[in-house]
Scaffold this active site. Sequence first.
Site, PDB file in Angstrom:
ATOM      1  N   CYS A   1      44.182  42.825  29.459  1.00 53.70           N
ATOM      2  CA  CYS A   1      45.201  43.862  29.300  1.00 53.70           C
ATOM      3  C   CYS A   1      44.568  45.115  28.685  1.00 53.70           C
ATOM      4  O   CYS A   1      43.740  45.757  29.316  1.00 53.70           O
ATOM      5  CB  CYS A   1      46.354  43.311  28.466  1.00 53.70           C
ATOM      6  SG  CYS A   1      47.769  44.428  28.303  1.00 53.70           S
TER       7      CYS A   1
ATOM      8  N   ASP B   1      51.565  42.951  39.684  1.00 56.72           N
ATOM      9  CA  ASP B   1      51.537  43.536  38.342  1.00 56.72           C
ATOM     10  C   ASP B   1      52.354  44.824  38.319  1.00 56.72           C
ATOM     11  O   ASP B   1      51.963  45.837  38.907  1.00 56.72           O
ATOM     12  CB  ASP B   1      50.087  43.815  37.940  1.00 56.72           C
ATOM     13  CG  ASP B   1      49.937  44.125  36.458  1.00 56.72           C
ATOM     14  OD1 ASP B   1      50.930  44.527  35.835  1.00 56.72           O
ATOM     15  OD2 ASP B   1      48.820  43.964  35.942  1.00 56.72           O
TER      16      ASP B   1
ATOM     17  N   HIS C   1      51.358  40.408  35.782  1.00 56.83           N
ATOM     18  CA  HIS C   1      50.536  40.741  34.627  1.00 56.83           C
ATOM     19  C   HIS C   1      50.464  39.567  33.638  1.00 56.83           C
ATOM     20  O   HIS C   1      51.424  38.827  33.473  1.00 56.83           O
ATOM     21  CB  HIS C   1      51.133  41.965  33.919  1.00 56.83           C
ATOM     22  CG  HIS C   1      50.267  42.527  32.840  1.00 56.83           C
ATOM     23  ND1 HIS C   1      49.142  43.263  33.108  1.00 56.83           N
ATOM     24  CD2 HIS C   1      50.365  42.448  31.488  1.00 56.83           C
ATOM     25  CE1 HIS C   1      48.579  43.624  31.961  1.00 56.83           C
ATOM     26  NE2 HIS C   1      49.291  43.138  30.965  1.00 56.83           N
TER      27      HIS C   1
END
Length: 412
Positions: A122, A170, A201
Amino acid sequence: MTGQTIEIAAEDGKSFSAYLATPKQGKGPGLILLQEIFGINGFMKETADRFAEEGYVVVVPDLFWRMAPGTVLGYGEADFARALELNEALDLGKAVEDVGATIKALRALPQQIGKVGAVGYCLGGKLAMLAAAATDIDCAVSYYGVGLEAFLNEVPQIRCPMAFHFAENDALSPPSVRDTVIAALSENPLIEHYVYAGCDHAFATPEREHYNKPASIMAYSRTIAMLRKVLGPVYDLNTLWELHCYHEFDSRDVDAIMPTMIEAPYVNHIPTMTGGVGHDELKRFYKYHFVHANPADTRFIPISRTIGADRVVDEFIFCATHDREIDWMLPGIEPTGKYIEVAMLAVICFRGDKLYNEHIYWDQATVLVQIGLLDPTGLPVVGIEASRKLIDERLPSNTLMRNWSSSEGKPI
């Protein structure tokens, strides 16, 4: 957790904390683990410990130390809101400086030998890319980095091998954005990238809503392949697998088998779902239902063996006479005295220099036909012919296809 907290000197003379996980060998290549927006929480520490099992000296720097040192957040609504605040306030330039300071500190550790890589998730995925462009890191891996499109001018500056893992669905990196990023990455021959179909995600974080175990396993294996290729350590998986098999079928020493595996391994014979999960259950399985339960004339005909960065794929033919109840293959079936040959495939995953798991596949129908428990008449199954054709491809094909003759003589 098996790690400890250390202090790292920042470029401005201050210091910040980091989590350090060391391999059981005591030394190894270095790996910097770059956090999500939730700080050095349980997931980051568990991941560091896992990479340490792989043979790396792992450091997880506290990248929020300038704003909120020691931040540890979960994935609930309130923590998520706080994580977004910290992410928004983070000075990326300073964060990259801190990654550089971490590289320097890691290389100075007596446990660290050789090269240093980075893996980020991330926020950490973005920082892994920026660090690869701005520091002397030796390789880097980015998991679903957010906001990469704003830094595509950095891509040509990446001078080390790097891998990117993207989630197809995502929402933080929609298809048009992802395609733009991948197009830029494709211009750099040192970069490889992968898109995981149907994933969202944070698909690699077990506690997150969109965790996807199959995709996580695939991405992890590709990550290890990158790290092994650039950093090492390289283990002789062939010899490790041979030793494990020797104790299974030759010495038949269960107490010698278990040390070849990690502390919590598992084995799954796919057709019969036999094996065990965890040390105690698996040792019980080996001791009472496998090692001493194989027929006296058990032997193997090797067909092929493929060795990767973290796994071995073994193709072979299992040969034996059904002279006893074979718990793992034919549970509950009294001995028939029939001879069996069945093609098998074993996928053996390693974590460092220890076996992590085994998945064993075979066609149970061919076994049942050979011992007389399944009548193949009218069914698309065969018996010993399946293993015989694996050895001799000249044996007839398509004998079960009633429509095979209908295509004879037709243009091809």
